[in-house]
Design a protein around this motif. Structure first.
Motif, mmCIF file in Angstrom:
data_model
loop_
_atom_site.group_PDB
_atom_site.id
_atom_site.type_symbol
_atom_site.label_atom_id
_atom_site.label_comp_id
_atom_site.label_asym_id
_atom_site.label_seq_id
_atom_site.Cartn_x
_atom_site.Cartn_y
_atom_site.Cartn_z
ATOM 1 N N TRP A 65 0.834 -1.203 0.000
ATOM 2 C CA TRP A 65 0.000 0.000 0.000
ATOM 3 C C TRP A 65 0.869 1.254 0.000
ATOM 4 C CZ3 TRP A 65 -1.020 2.783 4.888
ATOM 5 C CH2 TRP A 65 -1.929 3.836 4.745
ATOM 6 N N LEU A 66 1.858 1.297 0.885
ATOM 7 C CA LEU A 66 2.746 2.452 0.964
ATOM 8 C C LEU A 66 3.557 2.618 -0.320
ATOM 9 C CD1 LEU A 66 3.924 1.870 4.622
ATOM 10 C CD2 LEU A 66 2.476 3.772 3.833
ATOM 11 N N GLU A 67 4.034 1.524 -0.884
ATOM 12 C CA GLU A 67 4.791 1.586 -2.143
ATOM 13 C C GLU A 67 3.920 2.145 -3.276
ATOM 14 O OE1 GLU A 67 7.939 1.251 -2.764
ATOM 15 O OE2 GLU A 67 8.608 0.397 -0.864
ATOM 16 N N ALA A 68 2.653 1.760 -3.311
ATOM 17 C CA ALA A 68 1.747 2.264 -4.358
ATOM 18 C C ALA A 68 1.552 3.777 -4.219
ATOM 19 C CB ALA A 68 0.402 1.533 -4.297
ATOM 20 N N ILE A 69 1.425 4.259 -2.998
ATOM 21 C CA ILE A 69 1.280 5.699 -2.777
ATOM 22 C C ILE A 69 2.577 6.416 -3.147
ATOM 23 C CG2 ILE A 69 0.894 7.505 -1.044
ATOM 24 C CD1 ILE A 69 -0.927 5.448 0.423
ATOM 25 N N ALA A 70 3.716 5.855 -2.759
ATOM 26 C CA ALA A 70 5.015 6.456 -3.097
ATOM 27 C C ALA A 70 5.184 6.521 -4.617
ATOM 28 C CB ALA A 70 6.153 5.665 -2.464
ATOM 29 N N ASP A 71 4.738 5.489 -5.320
ATOM 30 C CA ASP A 71 4.802 5.497 -6.791
ATOM 31 C C ASP A 71 3.979 6.661 -7.357
ATOM 32 O OD1 ASP A 71 6.396 3.215 -6.801
ATOM 33 O OD2 ASP A 71 4.750 1.859 -7.346
ATOM 34 N N GLU A 72 2.801 6.884 -6.789
ATOM 35 C CA GLU A 72 1.944 7.978 -7.260
ATOM 36 C C GLU A 72 2.593 9.330 -6.980
ATOM 37 O OE1 GLU A 72 -1.437 9.983 -8.880
ATOM 38 O OE2 GLU A 72 -0.485 8.047 -9.201
ATOM 39 N N ILE A 73 3.174 9.499 -5.813
ATOM 40 C CA ILE A 73 3.875 10.750 -5.489
ATOM 41 C C ILE A 73 4.994 10.985 -6.499
ATOM 42 C CG2 ILE A 73 5.395 11.884 -3.805
ATOM 43 C CD1 ILE A 73 3.707 10.410 -1.622
ATOM 44 N N GLY A 74 5.787 9.966 -6.752
ATOM 45 C CA GLY A 74 6.877 10.085 -7.721
ATOM 46 C C GLY A 74 6.375 10.451 -9.103
ATOM 47 N N ARG A 75 5.294 9.805 -9.525
ATOM 48 C CA ARG A 75 4.723 10.088 -10.850
ATOM 49 C C ARG A 75 4.291 11.548 -10.953
ATOM 50 N NH1 ARG A 75 0.319 11.023 -13.216
ATOM 51 N NH2 ARG A 75 -1.008 10.825 -11.393
ATOM 52 N N VAL A 76 3.564 12.025 -9.953
ATOM 53 C CA VAL A 76 3.057 13.399 -9.976
ATOM 54 C C VAL A 76 4.208 14.405 -9.916
ATOM 55 C CG1 VAL A 76 1.729 15.111 -8.663
ATOM 56 C CG2 VAL A 76 0.786 12.820 -9.038
ATOM 57 N N CYS A 77 5.133 14.203 -9.010
ATOM 58 C CA CYS A 77 6.232 15.160 -8.829
ATOM 59 C C CYS A 77 7.166 15.192 -10.031
ATOM 60 C CB CYS A 77 6.997 14.849 -7.545
ATOM 61 S SG CYS A 77 6.028 15.133 -6.035
ATOM 62 N N GLU A 78 7.455 14.036 -10.595
ATOM 63 C CA GLU A 78 8.331 14.002 -11.782
ATOM 64 C C GLU A 78 7.677 14.655 -12.989
ATOM 65 O OE1 GLU A 78 11.517 13.339 -11.445
ATOM 66 O OE2 GLU A 78 11.034 12.895 -9.357
ATOM 67 N N ALA A 79 6.349 14.721 -13.001
ATOM 68 C CA ALA A 79 5.621 15.376 -14.086
ATOM 69 C C ALA A 79 5.379 16.858 -13.778
ATOM 70 C CB ALA A 79 4.289 14.669 -14.331
ATOM 71 N N SER A 80 6.067 17.382 -12.755
ATOM 72 C CA SER A 80 5.932 18.775 -12.316
ATOM 73 C C SER A 80 4.521 19.111 -11.844
ATOM 74 C CB SER A 80 6.365 19.746 -13.421
ATOM 75 O OG SER A 80 7.720 19.536 -13.740
ATOM 76 N N GLY A 81 3.817 18.100 -11.354
ATOM 77 C CA GLY A 81 2.486 18.305 -10.810
ATOM 78 C C GLY A 81 2.535 18.516 -9.309
ATOM 79 N N HIS A 82 1.354 18.641 -8.721
ATOM 80 C CA HIS A 82 1.212 18.837 -7.285
ATOM 81 C C HIS A 82 0.041 18.004 -6.801
ATOM 82 C CE1 HIS A 82 3.429 22.432 -8.526
ATOM 83 N NE2 HIS A 82 3.957 22.359 -7.320
ATOM 84 N N VAL A 83 0.185 17.406 -5.630
ATOM 85 C CA VAL A 83 -0.873 16.551 -5.107
ATOM 86 C C VAL A 83 -0.919 16.644 -3.585
ATOM 87 C CG1 VAL A 83 0.603 14.463 -4.982
ATOM 88 C CG2 VAL A 83 -1.891 14.219 -5.267
ATOM 89 N N VAL A 84 -2.140 16.545 -3.074
ATOM 90 C CA VAL A 84 -2.380 16.402 -1.643
ATOM 91 C C VAL A 84 -2.933 14.993 -1.464
ATOM 92 C CG1 VAL A 84 -3.665 17.207 0.367
ATOM 93 C CG2 VAL A 84 -2.914 18.863 -1.365
ATOM 94 N N ILE A 85 -2.301 14.229 -0.574
ATOM 95 C CA ILE A 85 -2.704 12.839 -0.350
ATOM 96 C C ILE A 85 -3.093 12.658 1.110
ATOM 97 C CG2 ILE A 85 -1.933 10.425 -0.338
ATOM 98 C CD1 ILE A 85 -0.103 11.100 -2.654
ATOM 99 N N ALA A 86 -4.249 12.046 1.334
ATOM 100 C CA ALA A 86 -4.661 11.667 2.677
ATOM 101 C C ALA A 86 -4.151 10.253 2.933
ATOM 102 C CB ALA A 86 -6.183 11.703 2.788
#
Length: 177
Positions: A65-86
């Protein structure tokens, strides 16, 4: 790229179940014009079934579960995006997995008493996390330490006040629509 003073590309709103993670993270994402993700959606079905049955998750349950969230953070940040995750992120080791050494991700710790949160959980309907697991959440909780650069806010305030406090401490800029 990952300097400690860099503006965050992700804010992870963390705390025990019932602390208001989804509510605050949604309001914060709207305020900043950032994407919102609920960490619960990254749980495998087996985790949801286990919690629904009233059994706390083990560390072994949490790693994918944590790895899947970390993957999403990496995807968003590497694409110069921004995300708020609960995401509960109750232990430091969990937060370390989520960060993967990044300095452009910050944790927002929703701090509140067990009594206040138990009252909230007793009134909540339709969530897979039963109120009976709150004790295990507080036993597991390792509040973030100063070296983690957390943004700590009390949950004993209106949502707008909490979001204002987070924005002031995070020093982030809203995104242009």
């Amino acid at each position: 790229m990952n300097r400690p003073d860099k503006s965050p590309c992700a804010l992870i709103v963390m705390g025990v179940s019932g602390s208001g993670k989804s509510t605050i993270a949604t309001a914060l994402a709207e305020r900043l014009s950032w994407a919102f993700e609920d960490g619960d959606r990254f749980h495998p079905a087996s985790n949801v079934a286990k919690m629904r049955a009233g059994h706390p998750l083990t560390d072994e349950d949490r790693w994918p579960w944590l790895e899947a969230i970390a993957d999403e953070i990496g995807r968003v940040c590497e694409a110069s995006g921004h995300v708020v995750i609960a995401c509960s992120a109750l232990k430091r080791v969990y937060r370390d997995v989520l960060l993967r050494g990044r300095h452009d991700v910050r944790f927002v710790f929703l701090d509140g008493s067990q009594t206040l949160i138990a009252d909230r959980l007793a009134r909540r309907k339709g969530h897979f996390m039963p109120p009976g697991l709150l004790d295990s959440q507080f036993r597991t909780l390792e509040p973030p330490q100063a070296d983690e650069r957390p943004i700590t806010v009390s949950i004993d305030a209106p949502v707008e006040t909490i979001v204002n406090n987070i924005v002031a401490q995070a020093q982030v800029r809203t995104q242009s629509p």
